[in-house]
Design an enzyme around this catalytic site. Structure first.
Site, PDB file in Angstrom:
ATOM      1  N   ASP A 233      29.605  16.349   9.077  1.00  0.00           N
ATOM      2  CA  ASP A 233      29.708  15.659   7.793  1.00  0.00           C
ATOM      3  C   ASP A 233      28.475  15.966   6.936  1.00  0.00           C
ATOM      4  O   ASP A 233      27.897  17.041   7.064  1.00  0.00           O
ATOM      5  CB  ASP A 233      29.880  14.151   8.030  1.00  0.00           C
ATOM      6  CG  ASP A 233      30.799  13.497   7.027  1.00  0.00           C
ATOM      7  OD1 ASP A 233      30.416  13.432   5.839  1.00  0.00           O
ATOM      8  OD2 ASP A 233      31.898  13.055   7.408  1.00  0.00           O
ATOM      9  N   HIS A 268      28.265   9.849   2.725  1.00  0.00           N
ATOM     10  CA  HIS A 268      29.537   9.915   3.446  1.00  0.00           C
ATOM     11  C   HIS A 268      29.325  10.027   4.958  1.00  0.00           C
ATOM     12  O   HIS A 268      29.928   9.296   5.751  1.00  0.00           O
ATOM     13  CB  HIS A 268      30.340  11.107   2.923  1.00  0.00           C
ATOM     14  CG  HIS A 268      31.759  11.159   3.399  1.00  0.00           C
ATOM     15  ND1 HIS A 268      32.127  11.777   4.574  1.00  0.00           N
ATOM     16  CD2 HIS A 268      32.905  10.695   2.852  1.00  0.00           C
ATOM     17  CE1 HIS A 268      33.441  11.690   4.728  1.00  0.00           C
ATOM     18  NE2 HIS A 268      33.937  11.034   3.695  1.00  0.00           N
ATOM     19  N   SER A 425      38.975   8.885   5.635  1.00  0.00           N
ATOM     20  CA  SER A 425      37.670   9.262   6.191  1.00  0.00           C
ATOM     21  C   SER A 425      37.087   8.134   7.030  1.00  0.00           C
ATOM     22  O   SER A 425      36.345   8.381   7.987  1.00  0.00           O
ATOM     23  CB  SER A 425      36.691   9.598   5.063  1.00  0.00           C
ATOM     24  OG  SER A 425      36.982  10.836   4.486  1.00  0.00           O
TER      25      SER A 425
END
Length: 656
Positions: A233, A268, A425
């Site tokens: 990520d 994220h 996600s």
């Protein structure tokens, strides 16, 4: 034929041998002078990205007619600032789609950039630059030609060749040549993408899945083993209190930057890793692989290298909370080989199913890659009512569902910063956590075995059994350590081996493929990708060969085979075989052969509707076995061919 030769030879007798037709995939290509370097592993390959990565990379620019305001990968900007033009030029460019197309072509001439324009709605357009990285990856390590590349890298671990070019135009021309020779499935452009992050605006997922309770019971379970979760990520805020006491492995790496700086400047990755940390014990270690810059931009090659890196550094589970979104995502293949490598090693790759995106119709998981790959574990998202979230993709490829709406987790910027996020996600790391527990109990389980074991602890939602919305349901794990593993025999070593296809050619009645047998299996599934479409199962056979009669003249097909066996009421499957390719050429018919002059033969053949590489070869011999045969190659569009045969007498002729 006139005169005495006419009396000596009327017709030449042609004894046609079995007509075997094949596509000559490799045309003669001159080997270019190009610097070549060998790369042993993913870490070595990062040197290419570190040198060439540009801050101006983007996945998509969204433009509206008659407006200076644009969006670059979801971030607001201006047309005038992005393209460095005055308002008069801007107003003309955005006045219509045709004018915008002309403007982009002018930019190509001025800057060398190649833009692709697509209309996404009334007065709205999407602009991409597919060749901006100026890199092509080919699944082979034995390329003699460089196709105009300035640098060529042989990537040993991935069994790939990476070609780097000076301009986008050279990249485009090379890709058009390479894909014709190697096939679309065996090469790809290193395209740029943005890590998908649909934010809405607690940590209710840990309670809903009972992993909060399970986490506290780990010390009493007597488990002394540990597992490694690779979080691929945007990096991690390792100073956040949620990661206190957790092991972030020293081998964690920044693939995008080519260094060990895994600090997350996007948020994220920290949010995703925080969900896993919140639900798992200290036995679960983190291998953090950063694949994006601060803006969330990454590329297909970066992801490929990251997955290879995770495999080589002994990850037990991978979390992939992003996806390449496209109406044609089901055709993508650039991660298939590394996904298959992980599958055969028993490493589940947990993927986000995808979120609703502007310009992409529907909510089909086939629009999100790699979630649509059937060897990944695709996860759809639930809202607080435990029903499918309104943004979540779904479809037959969904394996499980999990909480995804308004999930609270760690964020960047401070040691105690938290934030609510929503999306598939956020759902994926719930299933990653659940599979980490399964692996804690038996880390030798195959991907299939791990998923079958997880199903035992899932609440079935929607239609009975596995369905397109919820897959096999969402996990409730509280009693995991109080029960025995039902699928402990489904270890990697107990799974069928992958077949190896040894033959693929045109036959009189279709395309024949053949492979080596695999011991202990019941049969084989045959998969075909027709003209770049979806990879579909076309046959189930018990033998080690298959004759495909369903393709048409000129169809380009790739084939793969999977071995299967039955055990405990379920089907064990191997990984995919190697990929082979073929272009269908139907049997050729020679309609007339006659003597046309001294020592010459005039041949007329039935013209095919579709020709590939536009050549036809005639072989001729005095011997039925075609010993010491002569040959002649000529353009296939010709209706006839004249060639010399040597001495007079009977000859045998065949064509391909």
């Amino acid at each position: 034929m006139a005169g005495r030769n006419k009396n000596r030879i009327r017709w030449m007798t042609a004894a046609m041998a079995l007509l075997v037709f094949f596509h000559l995939r490799f045309l003669p290509v001159r080997a270019d002078s190009c610097r070549t370097k060998k790369l042993n592993n993913a870490k070595d390959a990062v040197s290419i990205l570190k040198k060439d990565w540009e801050s101006t990379y983007f996945q998509e620019i969204r433009i509206r007619e008659n407006s200076d305001k644009i969006e670059i990968d979801g971030k607001k900007s201006t047309f005038t600032g992005t393209f460095s033009v005055n308002r008069a030029i801007m107003k003309k460019a955005v006045s219509s789609g045709n004018n915008l197309s002309r403007f982009l072509k002018q930019q190509k001439n001025a800057e060398g950039a190649i833009y692709s324009l697509k209309k996404t709605g009334k007065g709205s357009y999407s602009v991409t630059a597919p060749y901006q990285s100026k890199r092509i990856v080919v699944y082979t390590t034995s390329m003699s030609a460089s196709y105009g590349a300035s640098e060529k890298y042989i990537y040993k671990e991935g069994k790939e060749t990476i070609l780097c070019f000076d301009t986008e135009e050279k990249t485009r021309k090379a890709y058009e040549r390479i894909r014709k020779i190697y096939g679309r499935k065996n090469c790809y452009i290193d395209e740029i993408f943005s890590v998908e992050n649909k934010s809405m605006s607690a940590g209710w997922g840990a309670a809903a899945t009972e992993m909060a309770d399970l986490k506290s019971s780990v010390p009493a379970s007597g488990l002394a083993s540990s597992v490694t979760v690779a979080v691929i990520d945007t990096g991690i805020n390792r100073n956040h209190s949620l990661f206190s006491g957790r092991t972030i492995l020293p081998d964690s790496y920044n693939i995008a930057g080519g260094n060990k700086n895994i600090n997350d400047t996007n948020g994220h990755g920290t949010h995703v890793a925080g969900i896993i940390a919140d639900m798992t014990p200290a036995n679960v270690k983190f291998l953090v692989i950063k694949i994006a810059d601060a803006g969330g931009s990454s590329s297909s090659l970066v992801i490929n290298l990251a997955m290879n890196y995770a495999i080589s550094h002994n990850a037990d589970v991978m979390n992939v909370s992003y996806g390449f979104l496209s109406p044609y995502a089901y055709r993508y293949t650039f991660l298939d080989k590394v996904i298959d490598k992980a599958y055969t090693k028993g490493i589940p790759i947990v993927t986000a199913a995808g979120n609703v995106s502007e310009g992409i119709p529907g909510r089909d998981v086939n629009n999100c890659y790699p979630a649509c790959n059937d060897q990944t574990v695709a996860v759809s998202a639930l809202n607080r009512n435990l029903s499918l979230a309104e943004y979540s993709y779904y479809g037959s490829a969904i394996d499980f569902c999990a909480p995804g709406t308004r999930i609270t987790s760690a964020w960047v910027g401070s040691v105690n910063g938290y934030r609510e996020e929503s999306g598939t996600s956020m759902a994926a790391p719930h299933i990653t956590s659940a599979l980490a527990y399964i692996k804690l109990r038996n880390r030798k389980l195959s991907v299939q075995g791990s998923c079958l074991e997880l199903r035992r602890y899932c609440v079935d939602l929607g239609s009975p059994g596995k369905d397109a919305l919820y897959g096999s349901g969402y996990p409730r794990m509280k009693n995991l350590f109080g029960t025995a593993g039902a699928y402990d025999s489904w270890t990697v070593s107990a799974m069928p081996g992958s077949p190896v296809i040894s033959l693929c050619r045109n036959d009189q009645k279709g395309t024949m493929i053949q492979w080596g047998t695999v011991a202990g299996v019941k049969g084989y599934y045959v998969y075909r990708r027709l003209n770049g479409g979806a990879n579909k199962k076309v046959a189930t056979v018990t033998g080690n060969y298959f004759l495909d009669r369903q393709t048409g003249e000129g169809d380009y097909c790739t084939y793969q085979v999977v071995a299967y066996a039955e055990s405990q009421g379920a089907v064990k499957q191997s990984g995919y075989s190697n990929t082979v390719a073929n272009i269908t050429l139907k049997p050729l018919r020679i309609t007339k052969i006659k003597a046309a002059g001294r020592k010459k033969v005039l041949l007329k053949q039935k013209r095919l509707q579709v020709w590939v590489n536009k050549r036809l070869e005639i072989q001729y011999s005095k011997s039925r076995s075609f010993k010491n045969a002569g040959s002649k190659s000529f353009p296939a569009e010709q209706a006839s061919c004249r060639f010399g045969t040597g001495k007079k007498g009977k000859i045998y002729i065949r064509a391909r």
